[in-house]
Design a protein around this motif. Structure first.
Motif, PDB file in Angstrom:
ATOM      1  N   THR A  75       0.864  -1.176   0.000  1.00 32.42           N
ATOM      2  CA  THR A  75       0.000   0.000   0.000  1.00 32.42           C
ATOM      3  C   THR A  75       0.904   1.231   0.000  1.00 32.42           C
ATOM      4  OG1 THR A  75      -0.097   0.054   2.406  1.00 32.42           O
ATOM      5  CG2 THR A  75      -1.859  -1.157   1.262  1.00 32.42           C
ATOM      6  N   ARG A  76       0.340   2.387  -0.319  1.00 32.12           N
ATOM      7  CA  ARG A  76       1.148   3.597  -0.496  1.00 32.12           C
ATOM      8  C   ARG A  76       1.983   3.944   0.743  1.00 32.12           C
ATOM      9  NH1 ARG A  76      -1.060   9.637  -2.024  1.00 32.12           N
ATOM     10  NH2 ARG A  76       0.984  10.609  -2.081  1.00 32.12           N
ATOM     11  N   ASP A  77       1.375   3.953   1.912  1.00 34.73           N
ATOM     12  CA  ASP A  77       2.093   4.339   3.122  1.00 34.73           C
ATOM     13  C   ASP A  77       3.260   3.411   3.416  1.00 34.73           C
ATOM     14  OD1 ASP A  77       0.413   6.487   3.511  1.00 34.73           O
ATOM     15  OD2 ASP A  77      -0.825   5.493   5.021  1.00 34.73           O
ATOM     16  N   ILE A  78       3.039   2.121   3.283  1.00 32.71           N
ATOM     17  CA  ILE A  78       4.109   1.156   3.550  1.00 32.71           C
ATOM     18  C   ILE A  78       5.207   1.291   2.502  1.00 32.71           C
ATOM     19  CG2 ILE A  78       4.677  -1.303   3.655  1.00 32.71           C
ATOM     20  CD1 ILE A  78       1.866  -1.707   4.895  1.00 32.71           C
ATOM     21  N   ALA A  79       4.825   1.448   1.242  1.00 31.45           N
ATOM     22  CA  ALA A  79       5.818   1.597   0.166  1.00 31.45           C
ATOM     23  C   ALA A  79       6.672   2.844   0.391  1.00 31.45           C
ATOM     24  CB  ALA A  79       5.127   1.659  -1.191  1.00 31.45           C
ATOM     25  N   GLU A  80       6.052   3.950   0.740  1.00 31.88           N
ATOM     26  CA  GLU A  80       6.813   5.184   0.977  1.00 31.88           C
ATOM     27  C   GLU A  80       7.725   5.054   2.196  1.00 31.88           C
ATOM     28  OE1 GLU A  80       3.879   8.301   1.080  1.00 31.88           O
ATOM     29  OE2 GLU A  80       3.800   8.402  -1.117  1.00 31.88           O
ATOM     30  N   THR A  81       7.261   4.357   3.217  1.00 29.70           N
ATOM     31  CA  THR A  81       8.088   4.148   4.407  1.00 29.70           C
ATOM     32  C   THR A  81       9.308   3.299   4.078  1.00 29.70           C
ATOM     33  OG1 THR A  81       6.191   4.364   5.881  1.00 29.70           O
ATOM     34  CG2 THR A  81       8.113   3.203   6.754  1.00 29.70           C
ATOM     35  N   LYS A  82       9.112   2.208   3.336  1.00 29.95           N
ATOM     36  CA  LYS A  82      10.229   1.340   2.976  1.00 29.95           C
ATOM     37  C   LYS A  82      11.209   2.056   2.046  1.00 29.95           C
ATOM     38  CE  LYS A  82       8.217  -3.137   3.907  1.00 29.95           C
ATOM     39  NZ  LYS A  82       9.209  -3.655   4.842  1.00 29.95           N
ATOM     40  N   ALA A  83      10.711   2.876   1.145  1.00 32.41           N
ATOM     41  CA  ALA A  83      11.592   3.657   0.261  1.00 32.41           C
ATOM     42  C   ALA A  83      12.425   4.634   1.095  1.00 32.41           C
ATOM     43  CB  ALA A  83      10.779   4.390  -0.795  1.00 32.41           C
ATOM     44  N   LEU A  84      11.803   5.291   2.059  1.00 36.61           N
ATOM     45  CA  LEU A  84      12.526   6.218   2.927  1.00 36.61           C
ATOM     46  C   LEU A  84      13.570   5.476   3.771  1.00 36.61           C
ATOM     47  CD1 LEU A  84      12.897   9.063   4.072  1.00 36.61           C
ATOM     48  CD2 LEU A  84      11.076   8.544   5.712  1.00 36.61           C
ATOM     49  N   GLN A  85      13.205   4.334   4.329  1.00 35.45           N
ATOM     50  CA  GLN A  85      14.162   3.540   5.111  1.00 35.45           C
ATOM     51  C   GLN A  85      15.365   3.150   4.253  1.00 35.45           C
ATOM     52  OE1 GLN A  85      11.545   0.365   6.302  1.00 35.45           O
ATOM     53  NE2 GLN A  85      11.202   1.241   8.335  1.00 35.45           N
ATOM     54  N   THR A  86      15.101   2.786   3.006  1.00 35.08           N
ATOM     55  CA  THR A  86      16.170   2.395   2.093  1.00 35.08           C
ATOM     56  C   THR A  86      17.089   3.575   1.810  1.00 35.08           C
ATOM     57  OG1 THR A  86      14.792   0.692   1.082  1.00 35.08           O
ATOM     58  CG2 THR A  86      16.658   1.476  -0.210  1.00 35.08           C
ATOM     59  N   ARG A  87      16.524   4.726   1.500  1.00 35.96           N
ATOM     60  CA  ARG A  87      17.344   5.914   1.221  1.00 35.96           C
ATOM     61  C   ARG A  87      18.168   6.310   2.441  1.00 35.96           C
ATOM     62  NH1 ARG A  87      12.482   7.477  -1.409  1.00 35.96           N
ATOM     63  NH2 ARG A  87      11.977   8.877   0.329  1.00 35.96           N
ATOM     64  N   ASN A  88      17.562   6.247   3.629  1.00 29.55           N
ATOM     65  CA  ASN A  88      18.288   6.594   4.856  1.00 29.55           C
ATOM     66  C   ASN A  88      19.444   5.636   5.112  1.00 29.55           C
ATOM     67  OD1 ASN A  88      16.645   8.795   5.346  1.00 29.55           O
ATOM     68  ND2 ASN A  88      15.335   7.709   6.800  1.00 29.55           N
ATOM     69  N   LEU A  89      19.207   4.333   4.935  1.00 27.05           N
ATOM     70  CA  LEU A  89      20.260   3.351   5.143  1.00 27.05           C
ATOM     71  C   LEU A  89      21.395   3.550   4.132  1.00 27.05           C
ATOM     72  CD1 LEU A  89      21.101   0.903   6.838  1.00 27.05           C
ATOM     73  CD2 LEU A  89      19.920  -0.544   5.177  1.00 27.05           C
ATOM     74  N   ALA A  90      21.032   3.824   2.890  1.00 23.95           N
ATOM     75  CA  ALA A  90      22.049   4.071   1.856  1.00 23.95           C
ATOM     76  C   ALA A  90      22.872   5.305   2.207  1.00 23.95           C
ATOM     77  CB  ALA A  90      21.385   4.227   0.496  1.00 23.95           C
ATOM     78  N   GLN A  91      22.210   6.342   2.666  1.00 25.34           N
ATOM     79  CA  GLN A  91      22.920   7.570   3.029  1.00 25.34           C
ATOM     80  C   GLN A  91      23.872   7.321   4.205  1.00 25.34           C
ATOM     81  OE1 GLN A  91      20.368  10.816   4.225  1.00 25.34           O
ATOM     82  NE2 GLN A  91      21.909  12.337   3.682  1.00 25.34           N
ATOM     83  N   GLU A  92      23.439   6.536   5.173  1.00 29.68           N
ATOM     84  CA  GLU A  92      24.294   6.198   6.320  1.00 29.68           C
ATOM     85  C   GLU A  92      25.561   5.478   5.881  1.00 29.68           C
ATOM     86  OE1 GLU A  92      22.075   3.905   9.164  1.00 29.68           O
ATOM     87  OE2 GLU A  92      20.551   5.473   9.375  1.00 29.68           O
ATOM     88  N   HIS A  93      25.462   4.710   4.787  1.00 26.48           N
ATOM     89  CA  HIS A  93      26.606   3.954   4.280  1.00 26.48           C
ATOM     90  C   HIS A  93      27.287   4.658   3.100  1.00 26.48           C
ATOM     91  CE1 HIS A  93      24.622   0.839   6.686  1.00 26.48           C
ATOM     92  NE2 HIS A  93      25.815   0.290   6.757  1.00 26.48           N
ATOM     93  N   ASN A  94      26.918   5.909   2.878  1.00 21.37           N
ATOM     94  CA  ASN A  94      27.519   6.740   1.822  1.00 21.37           C
ATOM     95  C   ASN A  94      27.319   6.193   0.419  1.00 21.37           C
ATOM     96  OD1 ASN A  94      28.539   8.740   3.637  1.00 21.37           O
ATOM     97  ND2 ASN A  94      30.109   7.257   4.226  1.00 21.37           N
ATOM     98  N   TYR A  95      26.142   5.658   0.163  1.00 24.44           N
ATOM     99  CA  TYR A  95      25.783   5.197  -1.183  1.00 24.44           C
ATOM    100  C   TYR A  95      24.672   6.091  -1.737  1.00 24.44           C
ATOM    101  CZ  TYR A  95      28.341   0.847  -0.383  1.00 24.44           C
ATOM    102  OH  TYR A  95      29.312  -0.080  -0.133  1.00 24.44           O
ATOM    103  N   PRO A  96      24.710   6.350  -3.050  1.00 24.90           N
ATOM    104  CA  PRO A  96      23.666   7.186  -3.662  1.00 24.90           C
ATOM    105  C   PRO A  96      22.478   6.382  -4.191  1.00 24.90           C
ATOM    106  CG  PRO A  96      25.398   6.813  -5.252  1.00 24.90           C
ATOM    107  CD  PRO A  96      25.816   6.112  -3.976  1.00 24.90           C
ATOM    108  N   LEU A  97      22.179   5.263  -3.586  1.00 28.68           N
ATOM    109  CA  LEU A  97      21.116   4.384  -4.063  1.00 28.68           C
ATOM    110  C   LEU A  97      19.795   5.140  -4.162  1.00 28.68           C
ATOM    111  CD1 LEU A  97      20.227   1.510  -4.859  1.00 28.68           C
ATOM    112  CD2 LEU A  97      19.791   1.083  -2.424  1.00 28.68           C
ATOM    113  N   ARG A  98      19.199   5.101  -5.335  1.00 32.93           N
ATOM    114  CA  ARG A  98      17.911   5.771  -5.564  1.00 32.93           C
ATOM    115  C   ARG A  98      16.792   4.752  -5.372  1.00 32.93           C
ATOM    116  NH1 ARG A  98      15.444   7.552 -11.018  1.00 32.93           N
ATOM    117  NH2 ARG A  98      13.637   8.676 -10.304  1.00 32.93           N
TER     118      ARG A  98
END
Length: 104
Positions: A75-98
């Motif tokens: 669903t939209r809310d869960i998808a947006e949350t998982k996308a945000l979690q992914t971007r945050n984790l990538a940023q923490e590890h210095n990756y530009p994962l979109r």
């Protein structure tokens, strides 16, 4: 699917049909880049999206070979949350994962 709403109007009890629709599905899409490692993408797919290793590796190969891969559909809310979690984790590890949530 429909539901019934019950109300009191003065001394009269009424029921009104209401329409209930299923929420629209959203894909969480990972996009390829030249810096994020394949192992990190597999780690994300296992830890955030709870895929087993073989499935995570297959999605990672889609990202690598086709330019993008669907990590999951929610669903939209869960998808947006998982996308945000992914971007945050990538940023923490210095990756530009979109990673984005988009309508299925």
């Amino acid at each position: 699917m429909s539901g019934i709403r019950q109300e009191f109007e003065g001394d009269v009890f009424t029921e009104e049909s209401i329409e209930v629709r299923e929420p629209k599905p959203y894909h969480v899409v990972l996009y390829n880049d030249d810096y994020t490692t394949m192992e990190f993408v597999v780690f994300v797919l296992e830890s955030i999206f709870h895929h087993a290793r073989p499935r995570a590796e297959q999605i990672m190969l889609d990202v690598h070979q086709r330019g993008k891969g669907i990590a999951g559909t929610y669903t939209r809310d869960i998808a947006e949350t998982k996308a945000l979690q992914t971007r945050n984790l990538a940023q923490e590890h210095n990756y530009p994962l979109r990673c984005v949530a988009e309508p299925a």
